[in-house]
Motif scaffolding. Structure first.
Motif, PDB file in Angstrom:
ATOM      1  N   ARG A 201       0.978  -1.262  -0.014  1.00 52.67           N
ATOM      2  CA  ARG A 201       0.046  -0.069  -0.166  1.00 52.67           C
ATOM      3  C   ARG A 201       1.100   1.185  -0.048  1.00 52.67           C
ATOM      4  O   ARG A 201       0.351   2.383  -0.819  1.00 52.67           O
ATOM      5  N   PHE A 202       1.863   1.256   0.741  1.00 55.60           N
ATOM      6  CA  PHE A 202       2.813   2.608   0.901  1.00 55.60           C
ATOM      7  C   PHE A 202       3.950   2.294   0.209  1.00 55.60           C
ATOM      8  O   PHE A 202       4.856   1.343   0.460  1.00 55.60           O
ATOM      9  N   ARG A 203       4.296   3.106  -0.994  1.00 51.55           N
ATOM     10  CA  ARG A 203       5.424   3.041  -1.773  1.00 51.55           C
ATOM     11  C   ARG A 203       6.045   4.382  -2.137  1.00 51.55           C
ATOM     12  O   ARG A 203       5.385   5.206  -2.509  1.00 51.55           O
ATOM     13  N   GLY A 204       7.336   4.422  -1.845  1.00 49.70           N
ATOM     14  CA  GLY A 204       7.822   5.685  -2.356  1.00 49.70           C
ATOM     15  C   GLY A 204       7.647   6.907  -1.454  1.00 49.70           C
ATOM     16  O   GLY A 204       7.627   8.086  -1.894  1.00 49.70           O
ATOM     17  N   ARG A 205       7.277   6.905  -0.199  1.00 50.11           N
ATOM     18  CA  ARG A 205       6.679   7.976   0.809  1.00 50.11           C
ATOM     19  C   ARG A 205       7.492   7.700   2.262  1.00 50.11           C
ATOM     20  O   ARG A 205       7.893   6.728   2.433  1.00 50.11           O
ATOM     21  N   VAL A 206       7.423   9.003   2.802  1.00 44.70           N
ATOM     22  CA  VAL A 206       8.032   8.940   4.249  1.00 44.70           C
ATOM     23  C   VAL A 206       6.630   8.544   4.961  1.00 44.70           C
ATOM     24  O   VAL A 206       5.534   8.872   4.631  1.00 44.70           O
ATOM     25  N   THR A 207       6.929   7.717   6.159  1.00 50.98           N
ATOM     26  CA  THR A 207       6.059   7.220   6.827  1.00 50.98           C
ATOM     27  C   THR A 207       5.735   7.771   8.260  1.00 50.98           C
ATOM     28  O   THR A 207       6.694   7.971   8.882  1.00 50.98           O
ATOM     29  N   PHE A 208       4.584   7.833   8.811  1.00 53.65           N
ATOM     30  CA  PHE A 208       4.326   8.518  10.099  1.00 53.65           C
ATOM     31  C   PHE A 208       3.373   7.539  10.728  1.00 53.65           C
ATOM     32  O   PHE A 208       2.309   7.213  10.343  1.00 53.65           O
ATOM     33  N   THR A 209       4.135   6.710  11.978  1.00 58.01           N
ATOM     34  CA  THR A 209       3.307   5.670  12.446  1.00 58.01           C
ATOM     35  C   THR A 209       2.247   6.246  13.441  1.00 58.01           C
ATOM     36  O   THR A 209       2.368   7.297  14.243  1.00 58.01           O
ATOM     37  N   ILE A 210       1.028   5.649  13.308  1.00 57.23           N
ATOM     38  CA  ILE A 210      -0.081   6.079  14.172  1.00 57.23           C
ATOM     39  C   ILE A 210      -0.094   5.181  15.258  1.00 57.23           C
ATOM     40  O   ILE A 210      -0.408   3.748  14.925  1.00 57.23           O
ATOM     41  N   LYS A 227       6.375  15.595  -7.080  1.00 54.77           N
ATOM     42  CA  LYS A 227       4.984  16.545  -7.587  1.00 54.77           C
ATOM     43  C   LYS A 227       4.257  15.606  -8.527  1.00 54.77           C
ATOM     44  O   LYS A 227       4.072  16.254  -9.674  1.00 54.77           O
ATOM     45  N   ASP A 228       3.981  14.797  -8.154  1.00 60.38           N
ATOM     46  CA  ASP A 228       2.944  13.686  -9.311  1.00 60.38           C
ATOM     47  C   ASP A 228       1.508  14.133  -8.892  1.00 60.38           C
ATOM     48  O   ASP A 228       0.960  13.908  -8.025  1.00 60.38           O
ATOM     49  N   LYS A 229       0.920  14.848  -9.964  1.00 62.46           N
ATOM     50  CA  LYS A 229      -0.432  15.286  -9.736  1.00 62.46           C
ATOM     51  C   LYS A 229      -1.568  14.136  -9.543  1.00 62.46           C
ATOM     52  O   LYS A 229      -2.597  14.338  -9.518  1.00 62.46           O
ATOM     53  N   ASN A 230      -1.058  12.850 -10.131  1.00 64.33           N
ATOM     54  CA  ASN A 230      -1.869  11.735 -10.242  1.00 64.33           C
ATOM     55  C   ASN A 230      -1.941  11.030  -8.758  1.00 64.33           C
ATOM     56  O   ASN A 230      -2.763   9.948  -8.744  1.00 64.33           O
ATOM     57  N   GLN A 231      -0.948  11.181  -7.996  1.00 69.89           N
ATOM     58  CA  GLN A 231      -1.130  10.773  -6.769  1.00 69.89           C
ATOM     59  C   GLN A 231      -1.307  11.812  -5.662  1.00 69.89           C
ATOM     60  O   GLN A 231      -0.968  12.881  -5.749  1.00 69.89           O
ATOM     61  N   PRO A 232      -2.004  11.197  -4.506  1.00 70.73           N
ATOM     62  CA  PRO A 232      -2.539  11.956  -3.460  1.00 70.73           C
ATOM     63  C   PRO A 232      -1.146  12.419  -2.441  1.00 70.73           C
ATOM     64  O   PRO A 232      -0.429  11.542  -2.593  1.00 70.73           O
ATOM     65  N   LYS A 233      -1.361  13.643  -1.957  1.00 66.20           N
ATOM     66  CA  LYS A 233      -0.367  14.153  -1.165  1.00 66.20           C
ATOM     67  C   LYS A 233       0.156  13.073   0.148  1.00 66.20           C
ATOM     68  O   LYS A 233       1.084  12.537   0.315  1.00 66.20           O
ATOM     69  N   TYR A 234      -1.147  12.530   0.607  1.00 61.78           N
ATOM     70  CA  TYR A 234      -1.123  11.678   1.570  1.00 61.78           C
ATOM     71  C   TYR A 234      -1.914  10.581   1.654  1.00 61.78           C
ATOM     72  O   TYR A 234      -3.113  10.714   1.025  1.00 61.78           O
ATOM     73  N   ILE A 235      -1.526   9.229   1.888  1.00 67.88           N
ATOM     74  CA  ILE A 235      -2.543   8.258   2.098  1.00 67.88           C
ATOM     75  C   ILE A 235      -2.494   7.665   3.238  1.00 67.88           C
ATOM     76  O   ILE A 235      -1.435   7.664   4.253  1.00 67.88           O
ATOM     77  N   ASN A 236      -3.449   7.046   3.953  1.00 70.03           N
ATOM     78  CA  ASN A 236      -3.430   6.624   5.329  1.00 70.03           C
ATOM     79  C   ASN A 236      -4.007   5.154   5.330  1.00 70.03           C
ATOM     80  O   ASN A 236      -4.642   4.678   4.418  1.00 70.03           O
TER      81      ASN A 236
END
Length: 646
Positions: A201-210, A227-236
């Motif tokens: 699910r998480f690829r090529g992103r910095v992660t914040f542990t909840i 700056k990929d406009k096809n991708q959301p800035k954050y996913i959860n």
């Protein structure tokens, strides 16, 4: 693998109910017990009692009750084994696994425990990725640009998800995790149209542990750095069995101690805002993670403080769109302040711009109560437009009406009248209209079930005309069992007669009508026959939830007489323990009196039936004789109890 009985026993011996509950809610001492607002339901005045002597808790509002282990199970929503592990970690007790369990039993662990283990593995995997070449050049570089120190990165379990389809999936499967658990944990996805193909699910992103409030990883937020406009800035992470977004606030695990100490909670919007405020020395901060505030999140804040300060980005349009959150906070019984940052700034950017001390000074000097904040937000609009002013007045009154405390409502009504330059009577008149409307809605709603509060004194019981004999008998049966559980092993005389000996002997031939009290008495007698002492601790640790809850209710007093009455004012109050022999005797008499009355009522009904069915004078006379003999017994009991009937 299960936990050994030795470890469980060590935890039960070591845990302290005050320390365990105190990690979640602020406690205040009153008499011999500690009190707090219940963490399981919303309330204005404390009804949650903690007994250090008995090591139990009891809420007189919602009925929740138990020992320290049960509290952790309830508050964290976890099973018994997880609660033991949690408490063992808190008290530094080494967890010994049950060697008798088979590999098949180990595989059959609960799904929740498996999810926690999988999420913990993912957390460690993302954190370690920061030490890879890709992690250093992208993830660690981003954190350093924001000024995040190694200590902060470790504190929040910040990490990096490598840019690839299945890095986590491969590592997890190599470690023995099944795809099914990874899917349920929200760590991997199935390709649409081809369920057999799965990927991270998480690829090529910095992660914040909840984390949950106990510090366990339950989900992740992840930010893309391109700056990929096809991708959301954050996913959860999605909703899972262990992650319910509406009940979670990011950073609460790291903030709960500071919130309690400062008696204030700063509420921000994003992950980086929370981390940046910690860098500035402000630890009492949590984030709603970009979602609208929920009742569950508000209740979570209220566990630790009644004061909340909302931090808003310098964007007036965005502020106005999010004002509903203030009304929800007010409705939840919180005292609300707000801070607005300069135009174009947010907590993260402004803290980095001005530095720690200047940032803290800004928060202190710019915090406004919600009335001043809300009126100031619309001041320019209503200064030029009288109609708009009328609308703002109504909006402010609507917010004031959300406040449950009438005194605080009155204070804010006065302040609003001053700031809006209107008569205070106008504010109160509009508030009254709002309340009348709400009351009409409540009257039209279906009534809630009535729950009778037991006082423990016969004089205040409902009359026989209003209550059934079953209800009246239940009260007296409860009183007898209450004495048995609280004072059963108190001696009544020099010969060594215990109160439990007397109570059990007097009720041996009586048939109780309330199933739970019948069950308690049966268990008590069985333990005595085995030559053991039936302690309260034994009953509290039973698997029978109904019996355990009832026992806790019986041994937890709702009110205590203040020690000042005796120590300071020399006022002496008689208690039931002053003469346990007399207390036990009268309790048994009251119980028998109710049983006799029940038998009299049954005899009356039989007389009526006999008369209607014309069974003959002999039968009716026999029933009348029984009735009058029972009446004599009642009068004898009344005489002993001092009851006078005209």
């Amino acid at each position: 693998m299960g936990i050994s009985k030795l470890t469980t026993d060590k935890v039960k011996e070591r845990v302290d109910i005050v320390e365990v509950v105190g990690d979640y809610v602020p406690l205040k001492k009153k008499g011999q017990n500690m009190w707090a607002c219940c963490p399981f339901h919303n309330e204005k005045s404390p009804s949650f009692s903690i007994s250090p002597a008995k090591q139990i808790y009891k809420c007189f509002g919602c009925g929740k009750a138990g020992d320290p282990i049960q509290f952790v199970m309830d508050i964290e929503g976890i099973g018994f084994t997880e609660a033991i592990r949690h408490l063992a970690g808190k008290y530094g007790i080494e967890v010994e696994e049950d060697q008798e369990r088979t590999p098949e039993q180990d595989q059959a662990q609960s799904e929740r425990e498996s999810l926690y283990i999988a999420l913990g593995f993912a957390r460690d995997f993302f954190v370690k990725n920061l030490q890879t070449e890709e992690g250093k050049s992208i993830g660690l570089s981003y954190f350093k640009e924001r000024g995040f120190t190694p200590g902060i990165i470790e504190k929040f379990d910040l990490g990096f998800a490598l840019d690839g389809w299945d890095h986590l999936l491969k590592a997890a499967k190599s470690a023995g995790f099944q795809e099914e658990i990874l899917l349920k944990a929200g760590l991997i996805l199935q390709k649409e149209g081809d369920p057999s193909r799965v990927y991270d699910r998480f690829r090529g992103r910095v992660t914040f542990t909840i984390h949950n409030i106990g510090g366990k990883p339950i989900g992740f937020g992840a930010r893309i750095l391109t700056k990929d406009k096809n991708q959301p800035k954050y996913i959860n992470s999605p909703e899972t069995a262990v992650y319910h977004k509406s009940d979670v606030l990011y950073g609460m695990y790291q903030a709960k101690k500071a919130i309690r100490e400062k008696d204030n909670c700063y509420l921000v919007e994003g992950y980086t805002d929370v981390v940046s405020l910690h860098l500035s020395g402000i630890e009492n901060v949590v984030a709603s993670s970009g979602t609208s505030l929920t009742d569950g999140q508000i209740k979570l804040i209220k566990r630790f403080t009644d004061q909340v300060t909302v931090l808003y980005d310098g964007d007036s349009a965005g502020i106005k769109a999010s004002l509903r959150g203030i009304d929800l906070l007010l409705e939840g019984g919180l005292n609300v302040k707000a801070v607005v940052f300069p135009n174009g700034e947010d907590p993260d950017s402004y803290s980095r711009k001005v530095g720690s001390q200047a940032f803290q000074d800004y928060l202190q000097s710019n915090a406004k109560d919600f009335i001043g904040f809300k009126i100031g937000l619309f001041k320019d609009e209503f200064t030029r437009n009288p109609i708009r002013k009328a609308e703002v007045i109504r909006e402010v009154i609507q917010s004031i009406g959300k406040i449950p405390d009438p005194i605080i409502r009155s204070v804010y009504a006065k302040e609003a009248a001053t700031l809006l330059e209107v008569e205070e009577d106008v504010i109160h008149a509009e508030l009254n209209k709002s309340f009348i409307k709400n009351q009409k809605n409540q009257f039209n709603a279906p009534p809630e079930p009535y729950e009778e509060q037991q006082t423990g004194f016969e004089e205040f019981l409902p009359t026989e005309e209003k209550s059934s004999f079953a209800e009246i008998l239940k009260v007296q049966e409860r009183e007898m069992v209450r004495l048995l559980m609280n004072y059963g092993w108190e001696k009544l005389d020099q010969e060594g007669l215990h109160l439990c000996d007397y109570l059990l002997a007097e009720t041996e031939e009586l048939e109780f009508t309330t199933p739970v009290y019948t069950k308690i008495l049966l268990t008590y007698r069985q333990i005595l026959r085995r030559g053991e002492v039936p302690t309260v601790e034994f009953f509290i640790r039973q698997k029978d939830d109904e019996m355990r809850q009832e026992i806790i209710d019986l041994i937890t007093p709702r009110h205590e007489v203040s020690t000042y009455w005796h120590d300071k004012h020399q006022i002496f109050i008689n208690t039931e323990t002053d003469n346990l022999s007399l207390t036990g005797f009268k309790t048994i008499l009251r119980l028998k009196r109710r049983l006799v009355q029940k038998m009299m009522e049954e005899a009356k009904q039989k007389i009526k039936s006999a008369e209607n069915e014309k069974e003959g004078d002999a039968k009716i006379e026999e029933l009348q004789l029984i009735y009058f003999e029972l009446k004599k017994v009642q009068l004898e009991i009344d005489k002993e109890l001092g009851i006078v009937i005209g």
